[in-house]
Design a protein around this motif. Structure first.
Motif, mmCIF file in Angstrom:
data_model
loop_
_atom_site.group_PDB
_atom_site.id
_atom_site.type_symbol
_atom_site.label_atom_id
_atom_site.label_comp_id
_atom_site.label_asym_id
_atom_site.label_seq_id
_atom_site.Cartn_x
_atom_site.Cartn_y
_atom_site.Cartn_z
ATOM 1 N N THR A 33 0.812 -1.224 0.000
ATOM 2 C CA THR A 33 0.000 0.000 0.000
ATOM 3 C C THR A 33 0.840 1.267 0.000
ATOM 4 O O THR A 33 0.284 2.369 0.045
ATOM 5 N N GLN A 34 2.150 1.151 -0.016
ATOM 6 C CA GLN A 34 3.010 2.348 -0.068
ATOM 7 C C GLN A 34 4.265 2.036 -0.872
ATOM 8 O O GLN A 34 4.633 0.880 -1.053
ATOM 9 N N LEU A 35 4.906 3.082 -1.361
ATOM 10 C CA LEU A 35 6.145 2.871 -2.111
ATOM 11 C C LEU A 35 7.283 2.540 -1.152
ATOM 12 O O LEU A 35 7.200 2.783 0.046
ATOM 13 N N PHE B 235 10.253 1.243 4.094
ATOM 14 C CA PHE B 235 9.179 1.623 5.009
ATOM 15 C C PHE B 235 9.172 0.709 6.235
ATOM 16 O O PHE B 235 8.862 1.143 7.349
ATOM 17 N N ARG B 236 9.534 -0.563 6.036
ATOM 18 C CA ARG B 236 9.518 -1.536 7.136
ATOM 19 C C ARG B 236 10.822 -1.545 7.935
ATOM 20 O O ARG B 236 10.971 -2.334 8.862
ATOM 21 N N TYR B 237 11.782 -0.698 7.558
ATOM 22 C CA TYR B 237 12.960 -0.549 8.387
ATOM 23 C C TYR B 237 12.509 -0.092 9.778
ATOM 24 O O TYR B 237 11.462 0.544 9.933
ATOM 25 N N GLN B 238 13.335 -0.362 10.778
ATOM 26 C CA GLN B 238 13.015 0.097 12.120
ATOM 27 C C GLN B 238 12.930 1.624 12.158
ATOM 28 O O GLN B 238 13.619 2.330 11.424
ATOM 29 N N LYS B 239 12.071 2.130 12.997
ATOM 30 C CA LYS B 239 11.852 3.576 13.088
ATOM 31 C C LYS B 239 13.145 4.293 13.459
ATOM 32 O O LYS B 239 13.888 3.864 14.331
#
Length: 802
Positions: free
Chosen positions: A38-40, A45-49
């Motif tokens: 749902t996102q590029l 994006f799934r890397y740790q914050k």
């Protein structure tokens, strides 16, 4: 069924895909970017914050229509979103592609929602992260075992084991260590594949004990613990280490072991993989085109996992599809590197020529080979020039591109040589064993070599199974030929090598035990072993053998049980040759059998002498306990001759800017032999592992030394198991002896700080360098007035004692 027709369909909105879409939009080329999530940039994006994302390789220029520089995950994602929106890229999220059919000019992409896209060309930029590599042990999917970390802040006060040695594993471990007890498992002995920034970070964390690292550790099984286990832990991780099998109790296990290509989907598109190796990636042309015309592959799926490389390729592939010529971003660097090779007019021609000429590289894609060659050097030695010197301790790897080299079989006879021609390689034996070069090798006429540093070669071996297998086979054949059967032709030894296996042994583990049937012979590939006999119900060590020797031949020659127990003195790797195959070889070559019998008889005589005098046996055991099993040189002091004058320490300090690099009093003793605290110059130096500035080197004569570019991080001091490295201020004033201070008032009082408080004094690592730049050898030995101090290789000393 709705349809759309575009010039370029891009599958996957990772760094490469969004870069391609932005470039297509910028040049007003009709396109669509299809992303299953749902996102590029779903992987990013799934890397740790808060994760810091690096922009490597630093030497590689960026070519892109979207921004990219080192920064936080959030900042980079925001920049990319702004970039694709600014150019008006045509992005469809939630559009998973289930099938690609058709041909160049008319591809059909079926979407999971039933819609279809038609395109003249297709760019696959799907990456690898949807197909993660698991632990491959029992219990790999138990609750508490995971292969992704989204937010490290969710976990507190847990014992967490992170398994892996790449960037993702390092970043997860560092982030979790702030609020948890973290152990990182590295299957190897260094972080060879990590980016420079991550390498420095993990080594600093290990040094400051922010987390714990277990090197050379591999998981065996994961088990669920019963409720009420002390400490409240949920999981037991069983693993094999250099010291043997052990276990860790923990709350969570995070495996970050990379990913494998989504092979079934890629092959369904008609794309061919170069081998059945699970880690193989599709071969593509210099324009990123696969074997299917019009179907292109970029990024991690093409073997280039770094973000900057993916972004550059996304830009370049759109240029190629649109018929605009553009040189790859690394073109200039490689053109300069290939300049010494005559007759080549382009980088692509050079890449093709190198891959065609050297079979070792046949399993690499052109993109993988480009990256490998960026780390290597092209050498054009003159005819007769020495490339490798016998007994040197250098460990670079050489591939022969043109001409030949001559290998001197007898160090004393320059005419007794054998040629090694174009397409072959050499240097693997020192690379693997850590021992001295086994032969002098000189260049022939018109010789062109590719020389690769140890770290880069190890990275390739770890990344490409086909390369590892080829090097292992060559090592097997050459080791058997050099150490056992020089009279046997290579083609026959290849058959023997196919039946051999590589075995690993932890310190103290038995290769075989006295009294067991003799079914094999072991060539010591790395490490060292002790040979022991049972006398009066006790194992008596009678010999020590380093790598480059073999054991187990006596039982094969006499068809009798093993006459001794052989144990690994340190972590050891052997080549196990099956007894039946070896007996056939001896029957064909009687001179081989005669030579082995002669050596076996000598060993029996030496063993009998050692058993006759228990002191020698006990001495061998003592020295092995002090780490000489992995040493190449050790300082020993005869306490019957030592007068405690400390001239050895003073001479060392005079030679090394006022800092003595040995401690005469420290260290254990046995009988009259004392082992002071001084460097052993190990085969595979522990201190060399994970040195961020690459400041620790080995001279051709074997001395391990620390160069001036040391940054004082202390990693080497932490990694040395013998406590022989210290952090000191270079150029500090010489410490006086007690008598000098009492009688003459020389220097500061013993025990006081020789430097004023508050001075900016950067400490750097210092250790014994064997006085490598001094004529006459080590100053400590030369300064001893009674001859009590000697520097000697362990095997020479043990032979002398025997």
């Amino acid at each position: 069924m709705s349809q759309a027709r575009v010039k370029i369909a891009i599958v996957g909105a990772g760094p490469g895909g969004l870069s391609a879409a932005a470039r297509a939009a910028e040049t007003r080329t009709s396109h669509v970017l299809l992303e299953a999530s749902t996102q590029l940039a779903n992987t990013i994006f799934r890397y740790q914050k808060g994760k810091h994302v690096m922009a490597e390789p630093a030497a590689l220029p960026l070519r892109a229509s979207v921004p990219f520089e080192a920064g936080t995950r959030e900042r980079i994602l925001a920049g990319w979103l702004d970039g694709v929106q600014h150019h008006g890229a045509n992005l469809r999220c939630g559009a998973a592609v289930s099938e690609i059919t058709g041909q160049h000019g008319d591809f059909r992409l079926r979407i999971a929602d039933g819609s279809e896209v038609r395109a003249e060309a297709v760019v696959l930029a799907i990456g690898l992260q949807g197909n993660v590599r698991k632990l491959d042990v029992p219990g790999e999917d138990l609750p508490g075992v995971q292969y992704q970390l989204d937010d490290p802040g969710e976990y507190r006060d847990e014992t967490i084991v992170v398994i892996g040695a790449g960037d993702a594993a390092i970043e997860n471990a560092l982030a979790l260590a702030a609020h948890n007890s973290v152990i990182i498992l590295n299957r190897r002995d260094e972080f060879a594949r990590a980016k420079e920034g991550n390498l420095k970070g993990i080594l600093r964390a290990i040094d400051t004990r922010l987390l714990e690292c277990l090197y050379g550790a591999s998981p065996i099984a994961v088990e669920t613990l019963p409720a009420g286990t002390p400490g409240g832990h949920r999981l037991r991780l069983r693993m094999k280490t250099r010291e043997g099998e052990t276990e860790v109790l923990c709350d969570r296990i995070i495996g970050r072991l990379g990913a494998l290509p989504p092979r079934s989907f890629v092959e369904s598109c008609g794309i061919v993989f170069p081998s059945e190796d699970p880690s193989a990636v599709p071969a593509v042309s210099p324009r990123y085109e696969s074997n299917v015309p019009g179907l292109y592959v970029i990024g991690a799926l093409a073997g280039y996992p770094l973000i900057k490389q993916c972004i550059n390729q996304g830009y370049e592939v759109v240029e190629f599809i649109c018929g605009r010529e553009v040189a790859p971003a690394d073109e200039g660097l490689l053109r300069t590197k290939f300049a010494p090779i005559p007759g080549l007019t382009s980088v692509n021609q050079a890449i093709e020529y190198i891959q065609r000429s050297i079979p070792l590289f046949a399993g690499l894609t052109p993109l993988q080979l480009r990256e490998f060659l960026l780390d290597s050097d092209i050498r054009t030695p003159a005819a007769g020039e020495v490339v490798v010197q016998y007994n040197d301790y250098t460990n670079t790897f050489f591939s022969i591109l043109r001409g030949q080299v001559d290998i001197r079989l007898d160090p004393e006879d320059a005419t007794n040589t054998v040629a090694l021609g174009a397409g072959k390689f050499f240097g693997e034996m020192s690379l693997i064993s850590g021992r001295r070069r086994a032969a002098t090798i000189t260049a022939g006429r018109n010789c062109i070599l590719i020389e690769t540093p140890r770290r880069s070669m190890n990275k390739l071996i770890q990344s490409v199974d086909a390369v590892r297998r080829t090097i292992d086979e060559a090592f097997l054949v050459r080791a058997i030929k050099m150490q056992i059967a020089p009279e046997v032709p290579d083609d026959e030894l290849i058959e023997v090598a196919h039946t051999a296996s590589i075995r690993q042994f932890a310190p103290g583990e038995a290769l075989f035990n006295e009294g067991e049937p003799g079914d094999s012979l072991h060539l010591i590939r790395s490490g060292s072993v002790t040979i022991a006999h049972e006398v009066g119900g006790r194992e008596i060590v009678t010999a020590y053998l380093p790598s480059g020797n073999y054991v187990g031949e006596l039982a094969l020659l006499t068809d009798s049980p093993r006459t001794a127990t052989v144990r690994a003195a340190v972590a050891t790797e052997t080549i196990r040759l099956h007894g039946t195959v070896f007996k056939v070889l001896m029957s064909v070559y009687p001179e081989l059998e005669a030579k082995l019998k002669e050596k076996a008889q000598k060993r029996l005589r030496d063993s009998a002498r050692t058993r006759g005098g228990g002191g020698a046996s006990n001495m061998i055991e003592f020295l092995v306990e002090q780490g000489v099993g992995e040493a190449t040189d050790v300082l020993l002091i005869d306490e019957t001759l030592c007068v405690h004058c400390d001239n050895c320490e003073k001479a060392c300090a005079d030679t090394h800017d006022g800092t003595s690099l040995l401690d005469r009093e420290a260290g254990p003793s046995y009988a009259s032999v004392h082992v002071p605290t001084s460097c052993r110059h190990c085969e595979h130096p522990h201190c060399m592992k994970d040195c961020p500035p690459d400041a620790i080197h080995r001279t051709p004569d074997g001395e391990v030394y620390i160069a001036d570019n040391c940054i004082g991080c202390g990693n080497c001091q932490q990694n040395c198991p013998y406590g022989v490295i210290q952090m000191a201020v270079k150029g500090q004033r010489k410490k006086p002896s007690l008598w000098q201070w009492l009688l003459f008032g020389n220097g500061d009082a013993p025990g006081t700080d020789a430097h004023p408080a508050g001075a900016d004094l950067a400490k750097k690592a210092v250790k014994c360098d064997m006085c490598k730049d001094q004529r006459g050898g080590p100053a400590c030995v030369r300064a001893c007035p009674t001859g009590a101090a000697i520097r000697v290789s362990p095997q020479d000393f043990m032979a002398l004692r025997r």
